[in-house]
Scaffold this active site. Structure first.
Site, mmCIF file in Angstrom:
data_model
loop_
_atom_site.group_PDB
_atom_site.id
_atom_site.type_symbol
_atom_site.label_atom_id
_atom_site.label_comp_id
_atom_site.label_asym_id
_atom_site.label_seq_id
_atom_site.Cartn_x
_atom_site.Cartn_y
_atom_site.Cartn_z
ATOM 1 N N GLU A 57 0.696 -1.182 -0.159
ATOM 2 C CA GLU A 57 0.087 0.225 0.030
ATOM 3 C C GLU A 57 0.738 1.455 -0.198
ATOM 4 O O GLU A 57 2.000 1.477 0.744
ATOM 5 C CB GLU A 57 -0.972 0.041 1.057
ATOM 6 C CG GLU A 57 -2.051 -0.774 1.060
ATOM 7 C CD GLU A 57 -3.250 -0.641 2.009
ATOM 8 O OE1 GLU A 57 -4.353 -0.490 1.678
ATOM 9 O OE2 GLU A 57 -2.860 -0.383 3.341
ATOM 10 N N LYS A 59 0.289 4.579 1.264
ATOM 11 C CA LYS A 59 -0.815 5.233 2.357
ATOM 12 C C LYS A 59 -0.074 6.111 3.449
ATOM 13 O O LYS A 59 0.928 5.660 3.927
ATOM 14 C CB LYS A 59 -1.315 3.700 3.234
ATOM 15 C CG LYS A 59 -2.245 3.900 4.397
ATOM 16 C CD LYS A 59 -2.532 2.598 4.914
ATOM 17 C CE LYS A 59 -3.493 2.646 6.021
ATOM 18 N NZ LYS A 59 -3.843 0.938 6.663
ATOM 19 N N LYS A 119 -8.069 1.828 -3.656
ATOM 20 C CA LYS A 119 -8.540 1.486 -2.421
ATOM 21 C C LYS A 119 -9.255 2.848 -1.632
ATOM 22 O O LYS A 119 -8.689 3.845 -1.479
ATOM 23 C CB LYS A 119 -7.668 1.036 -1.660
ATOM 24 C CG LYS A 119 -7.997 0.230 -0.349
ATOM 25 C CD LYS A 119 -7.036 -0.133 0.609
ATOM 26 C CE LYS A 119 -7.670 -0.844 1.758
ATOM 27 N NZ LYS A 119 -6.573 -1.074 2.882
ATOM 28 N N GLU A 168 -14.229 -7.056 -0.089
ATOM 29 C CA GLU A 168 -13.591 -6.811 1.139
ATOM 30 C C GLU A 168 -14.673 -7.416 2.040
ATOM 31 O O GLU A 168 -15.660 -6.843 2.265
ATOM 32 C CB GLU A 168 -13.111 -5.612 1.640
ATOM 33 C CG GLU A 168 -12.321 -5.628 3.128
ATOM 34 C CD GLU A 168 -11.684 -4.394 3.467
ATOM 35 O OE1 GLU A 168 -10.756 -4.116 2.887
ATOM 36 O OE2 GLU A 168 -12.292 -3.489 4.259
ATOM 37 N N ASN A 189 -10.430 -8.926 5.931
ATOM 38 C CA ASN A 189 -9.794 -7.824 6.725
ATOM 39 C C ASN A 189 -9.914 -8.176 8.034
ATOM 40 O O ASN A 189 -10.902 -8.376 8.813
ATOM 41 C CB ASN A 189 -10.639 -6.696 6.277
ATOM 42 C CG ASN A 189 -9.607 -5.328 6.843
ATOM 43 O OD1 ASN A 189 -9.036 -5.610 7.950
ATOM 44 N ND2 ASN A 189 -9.660 -4.365 6.308
ATOM 45 N N GLU A 222 -5.930 -9.206 4.940
ATOM 46 C CA GLU A 222 -5.736 -7.872 5.237
ATOM 47 C C GLU A 222 -5.451 -7.589 6.486
ATOM 48 O O GLU A 222 -6.376 -8.147 7.340
ATOM 49 C CB GLU A 222 -6.936 -7.100 4.430
ATOM 50 C CG GLU A 222 -7.123 -7.389 2.938
ATOM 51 C CD GLU A 222 -8.394 -6.382 2.720
ATOM 52 O OE1 GLU A 222 -8.511 -5.406 3.374
ATOM 53 O OE2 GLU A 222 -9.142 -7.059 1.720
ATOM 54 N N SER A 223 -4.623 -6.472 6.895
ATOM 55 C CA SER A 223 -4.310 -5.922 8.233
ATOM 56 C C SER A 223 -3.598 -6.899 9.250
ATOM 57 O O SER A 223 -3.955 -8.146 9.368
ATOM 58 C CB SER A 223 -5.812 -5.503 8.828
ATOM 59 O OG SER A 223 -6.189 -4.524 8.120
#
Length: 265
Positions: A57, A59, A119, A168, A189, A222-223
């Site tokens: 990412e 970000k 995103k 997602e 996620n 994710e995450s």
């Protein structure tokens, strides 16, 4: 709920953009669009030769952490990712909570060849068409932000313009909707959007359900992803790709962090 706040602000911004740049204008731009979408599925599907696929990412900030990277230069970050052979680059375009900009997509697309993900909090066809025109190859749809009817509508529209979608999910109900609309790329996620807490066991609950439905889906975790060992364990249960932002954004050498998490050093 922070998601509701972000969606409300997104819709306000969207109405303003639609007044300045009408949908018909975007459609005309689309007819001459120089950025044909690239093959995202092949880039993200795990193989024996390359089991860990990375979506890295670009970000600057997040609602839970505030500013993550002060020295934020999107193109330089993207080029460093490409040097480290990531499989896709996720570009945050939400301006208020994530400090993103849709123009980052075009800046990066001009000088890199890695597939790009838009995103954002997408609630309208307009944003999908924007994604394609500004250079994205796929876009994120968050099931919790959409009714089932709207999710179906946006999936169908994206298919019509040749844009892949990463759907997602945050729980089993979301996953049932993702499967119902025929999602080919499903992102799980770990972060709860209400409390920002993490459920790092979520993939173990949802991945078997996806694999039981079809072995052809691309599964993305994710995450909360920070180590090579973590990625290997998730890959063993069927995860193909890993969307990682904050971990890379906090490193002095982004390229070294990517290579390390893929197991190269």
């Amino acid at each position: 709920m922070i998601l509701d706040e972000i969606i409300n602000k997104t819709q306000e911004d969207l109405e303003e953009r639609k007044k300045k740049y009408k949908m018909e204008w975007l459609e005309r731009a689309y007819s001459a669009n120089p950025y044909a979408p690239r093959d995202v599925i092949s880039a993200l599907k795990s193989t024996k030769g390359e089991p860990l696929r990375i979506i890295a990412e670009v970000k600057k900030a997040s609602p839970s952490k505030g500013i993550i990277r002060e020295d934020f230069t999107p193109l330089s970050i993207a080029k460093e990712y490409e040097t480290a052979n990531v499989n896709a680059i996720s570009v945050l375009t939400e301006p208020h909570w994530f400090k993103g900009n849709v123009e980052y997509l075009t800046q990066i697309r001009r000088y890199t060849s890695t597939p790009l993900l838009r995103k954002d909090f997408i609630v309208d066809k307009y944003q999908l068409l924007e994604a394609l025109i500004f250079g994205a190859d796929f876009a994120l749809l968050i099931v919790k932000a959409l009714s089932l009817t709207k999710l179906k509508e946006l999936m169908e529209y994206a298919k019509g313009i040749g844009l892949e979608i990463l759907v997602e999910v945050h729980d089993m109900k979301d996953l049932e909707k993702a499967l119902e609309v025929g999602a080919k790329i499903i992102g799980i996620n770990h972060r709860n959007l209400d409390t920002f807490t993490m459920d790092m066991g979520l993939c173990e609950k949802l991945v078997p359900v996806i694999l039981n439905a079809s072995k052809d889906k691309v599964i993305v975790a994710e995450s909360g992803l920070e180590s090579h060992e973590q990625l290997m364990e998730l890959n063993k249960i069927g995860v193909d790709a890993f969307l990682i932002g904050e971990h890379f954004m906090r490193k002095k050498s982004i390229a070294e962090a990517v290579i390390s998490i893929k197991g190269g050093m």
